[in-house]
Design a protein around this motif. Structure first.
Motif, mmCIF file in Angstrom:
data_model
loop_
_atom_site.group_PDB
_atom_site.id
_atom_site.type_symbol
_atom_site.label_atom_id
_atom_site.label_comp_id
_atom_site.label_asym_id
_atom_site.label_seq_id
_atom_site.Cartn_x
_atom_site.Cartn_y
_atom_site.Cartn_z
ATOM 1 N N GLU A 64 23.323 -23.125 21.732
ATOM 2 C CA GLU A 64 22.457 -21.960 21.597
ATOM 3 C C GLU A 64 21.448 -22.178 20.463
ATOM 4 O O GLU A 64 20.279 -21.792 20.563
ATOM 5 C CB GLU A 64 23.286 -20.701 21.335
ATOM 6 C CG GLU A 64 22.499 -19.449 20.987
ATOM 7 C CD GLU A 64 21.541 -18.997 22.080
ATOM 8 O OE1 GLU A 64 20.671 -18.152 21.785
ATOM 9 O OE2 GLU A 64 21.640 -19.475 23.229
ATOM 10 N N LYS A 65 21.904 -22.796 19.373
ATOM 11 C CA LYS A 65 20.980 -23.128 18.289
ATOM 12 C C LYS A 65 19.892 -24.074 18.769
ATOM 13 O O LYS A 65 18.713 -23.914 18.436
ATOM 14 C CB LYS A 65 21.751 -23.774 17.129
ATOM 15 C CG LYS A 65 22.698 -22.856 16.388
ATOM 16 C CD LYS A 65 23.400 -23.609 15.264
ATOM 17 C CE LYS A 65 24.375 -22.704 14.518
ATOM 18 N NZ LYS A 65 25.112 -23.443 13.455
ATOM 19 N N GLN A 66 20.296 -25.069 19.584
ATOM 20 C CA GLN A 66 19.336 -26.039 20.109
ATOM 21 C C GLN A 66 18.346 -25.361 21.047
ATOM 22 O O GLN A 66 17.138 -25.607 20.983
ATOM 23 C CB GLN A 66 20.081 -27.161 20.836
ATOM 24 C CG GLN A 66 19.167 -28.249 21.373
ATOM 25 C CD GLN A 66 19.950 -29.376 22.027
ATOM 26 O OE1 GLN A 66 21.173 -29.427 21.945
ATOM 27 N NE2 GLN A 66 19.234 -30.280 22.678
ATOM 28 N N ARG A 67 18.846 -24.503 21.939
ATOM 29 C CA ARG A 67 17.968 -23.797 22.873
ATOM 30 C C ARG A 67 16.948 -22.953 22.126
ATOM 31 O O ARG A 67 15.758 -22.951 22.441
ATOM 32 C CB ARG A 67 18.801 -22.901 23.795
ATOM 33 C CG ARG A 67 17.975 -22.144 24.844
ATOM 34 C CD ARG A 67 18.699 -20.912 25.349
ATOM 35 N NE ARG A 67 18.868 -19.919 24.296
ATOM 36 C CZ ARG A 67 17.894 -19.117 23.866
ATOM 37 N NH1 ARG A 67 16.680 -19.201 24.368
ATOM 38 N NH2 ARG A 67 18.139 -18.244 22.903
ATOM 39 N N ALA A 68 17.419 -22.212 21.110
ATOM 40 C CA ALA A 68 16.533 -21.348 20.347
ATOM 41 C C ALA A 68 15.478 -22.158 19.597
ATOM 42 O O ALA A 68 14.312 -21.760 19.506
ATOM 43 C CB ALA A 68 17.357 -20.516 19.365
ATOM 44 N N SER A 69 15.897 -23.315 19.078
ATOM 45 C CA SER A 69 14.960 -24.169 18.343
ATOM 46 C C SER A 69 13.876 -24.713 19.263
ATOM 47 O O SER A 69 12.696 -24.754 18.910
ATOM 48 C CB SER A 69 15.719 -25.327 17.689
ATOM 49 O OG SER A 69 14.846 -26.206 17.040
ATOM 50 N N GLU A 70 14.277 -25.112 20.472
ATOM 51 C CA GLU A 70 13.323 -25.681 21.429
ATOM 52 C C GLU A 70 12.340 -24.632 21.948
ATOM 53 O O GLU A 70 11.167 -24.922 22.191
ATOM 54 C CB GLU A 70 14.077 -26.302 22.602
ATOM 55 C CG GLU A 70 14.892 -27.537 22.216
ATOM 56 C CD GLU A 70 15.751 -28.027 23.350
ATOM 57 O OE1 GLU A 70 15.848 -27.302 24.388
ATOM 58 O OE2 GLU A 70 16.356 -29.117 23.214
ATOM 59 N N ASN A 71 12.823 -23.383 22.111
ATOM 60 C CA ASN A 71 11.976 -22.334 22.677
ATOM 61 C C ASN A 71 11.313 -21.445 21.623
ATOM 62 O O ASN A 71 10.544 -20.543 21.963
ATOM 63 C CB ASN A 71 12.800 -21.437 23.612
ATOM 64 C CG ASN A 71 13.362 -22.217 24.789
ATOM 65 O OD1 ASN A 71 12.820 -23.246 25.179
ATOM 66 N ND2 ASN A 71 14.466 -21.728 25.339
ATOM 67 N N GLY A 72 11.659 -21.678 20.365
ATOM 68 C CA GLY A 72 11.094 -20.840 19.314
ATOM 69 C C GLY A 72 11.677 -19.439 19.289
ATOM 70 O O GLY A 72 11.067 -18.510 18.750
ATOM 71 N N ASP A 73 12.867 -19.271 19.879
ATOM 72 C CA ASP A 73 13.531 -17.967 19.916
ATOM 73 C C ASP A 73 14.512 -17.834 18.755
ATOM 74 O O ASP A 73 14.824 -18.805 18.056
ATOM 75 C CB ASP A 73 14.315 -17.796 21.226
ATOM 76 C CG ASP A 73 13.405 -17.814 22.442
ATOM 77 O OD1 ASP A 73 12.214 -17.477 22.280
ATOM 78 O OD2 ASP A 73 13.892 -18.180 23.523
ATOM 79 N N GLU A 74 15.028 -16.613 18.613
ATOM 80 C CA GLU A 74 16.080 -16.385 17.635
ATOM 81 C C GLU A 74 17.425 -16.665 18.295
ATOM 82 O O GLU A 74 17.691 -16.185 19.399
ATOM 83 C CB GLU A 74 16.050 -14.944 17.124
ATOM 84 C CG GLU A 74 17.082 -14.657 16.058
ATOM 85 C CD GLU A 74 16.991 -13.234 15.534
ATOM 86 O OE1 GLU A 74 17.931 -12.797 14.839
ATOM 87 O OE2 GLU A 74 15.988 -12.556 15.844
ATOM 88 N N ALA A 75 18.244 -17.468 17.652
ATOM 89 C CA ALA A 75 19.549 -17.810 18.218
ATOM 90 C C ALA A 75 20.422 -16.570 18.331
ATOM 91 O O ALA A 75 20.468 -15.730 17.429
ATOM 92 C CB ALA A 75 20.240 -18.857 17.342
#
Length: 318
Positions: free
Chosen positions: A116-127
């Motif tokens: 989830e941290k990786q997904r948020a980092s890639e998409n610029g979202d908040e984890a």
């Protein structure tokens, strides 16, 4: 799949726990017993009146864990409110007696999975954090042998002559407009004041203190304090839920101060039952709010008369 499976299991486990706790309280309310007051009327005469705490760390339990441990102490006639895990008993040089049955308490927190941290980092979202609930089994010190004397000893209740002065000083220290008079106890949100009949109006004067703490609990909902929703009218779910908070908070405060009142507000049992049957998380949320209220009020207790620790962790690690 690796992300969904733990999340689904956690949700099911949490729901099961809420159901277990809620159903137990419903059973007791239907039997005419109020769980957060019952321990003071049924435990042995030598029982210690106190908030449950960890015998290993000294931290007080909060929220729903207080009710869970009060039930256990009541049902099994324990003489103290100190608890520890099997390993903690060993680490202190003692041990849990063979065949003893433990009591389950809970620890709630949130965590962010690596993916989830990786997904948020890639998409610029908040984890997004995922809530989890962990259960622990604890044992009362009455169930253990060979513990150090300072751990196993049951603290005596505070002397009776300290109870009334401490409550009186607490009321003054809060700064809440507190009025004594009339024949009803209530809090007026619009004008932010509490009114309670005089102590002599009660068959048992000790119950005046419980009532005062109940109404002070309502006053903590004011926007200038803990800012709860006090808009519910009599007979509504909001009203019943706020009464749950105030009633349980009063019980927590009484236990911390060494006051042993009798049950009150039996007429609210019907409305409490309705709330609990419709929402299996209501009692957990009410107990959590009640802990915050009690901590807020007891935080005003002047140091020269305070002999209990009132600052609890939001969550306690056993």
């Amino acid at each position: 799949m690796s992300r969904r499976y733990p999340r689904r299991r956690t949700g099911e486990d949490r729901t099961s726990l809420y159901d277990d706790i809620t159903n137990k309280i419903i059973d007791e309310l239907e039997a005419g017993q109020v769980p957060w007051v019952q321990p003071w009327g049924t435990v042995p005469a030598n029982a210690s009146l106190a908030m449950p705490k960890s015998a290993a760390t000294g931290r007080q339990y909060s929220g729903i864990n207080v009710l869970i441990l009060w039930w256990a102490a009541t049902e099994r006639a324990y003489t103290g409110q100190s608890w520890l895990t099997f390993r903690q008993a060993l680490s202190l040089g003692g041990h849990v007696r063979k065949g003893e049955r433990g009591t389950t308490v809970v620890y709630a927190d949130r965590f962010v999975p690596v993916d989830e941290k990786q997904r948020a980092s890639e998409n610029g979202d908040e984890a997004q954090a995922i809530p989890f609930l962990k259960r622990f089994t604890v044992f009362n010190t009455d169930q253990c042998d060979e513990l150090p004397s300072e751990v196993a000893a049951t603290a005596p209740p505070p002397p009776p002559d300290l109870i009334e002065p401490r409550v009186e000083k607490l009321i003054k220290a809060t700064g809440i407009d507190f009025r004594i008079g009339g024949n009803r106890a209530f809090y007026v949100p619009a004008e932010d004041y509490v009114q309670v009949p005089p102590p002599q109006a009660y068959f048992e004067p000790i119950n005046w203190h419980r009532t005062a703490l109940h109404e002070l609990a309502h006053a903590t909902g004011h926007p200038s304090r803990l800012n709860r929703d006090l808009s519910g009218g009599y007979g509504t779910k909001k009203y019943a839920f706020e009464e749950l908070i105030a009633e349980i908070s009063s019980a927590f405060s009484c236990a911390s101060l060494g006051i042993a009142p009798t049950v009150r507000h039996a007429d609210y049992i019907g409305s409490w039952l309705k709330v609990l049957r419709e929402d299996n998380r209501a009692i957990v949320r009410a107990a959590s709010q009640a802990s915050k209220v009690a901590d807020y009020l007891l935080g005003f207790l002047p140091e020269d008369v305070a002999d209990v620790t009132t600052e609890r962790a939001e969550r306690e690690a056993v």
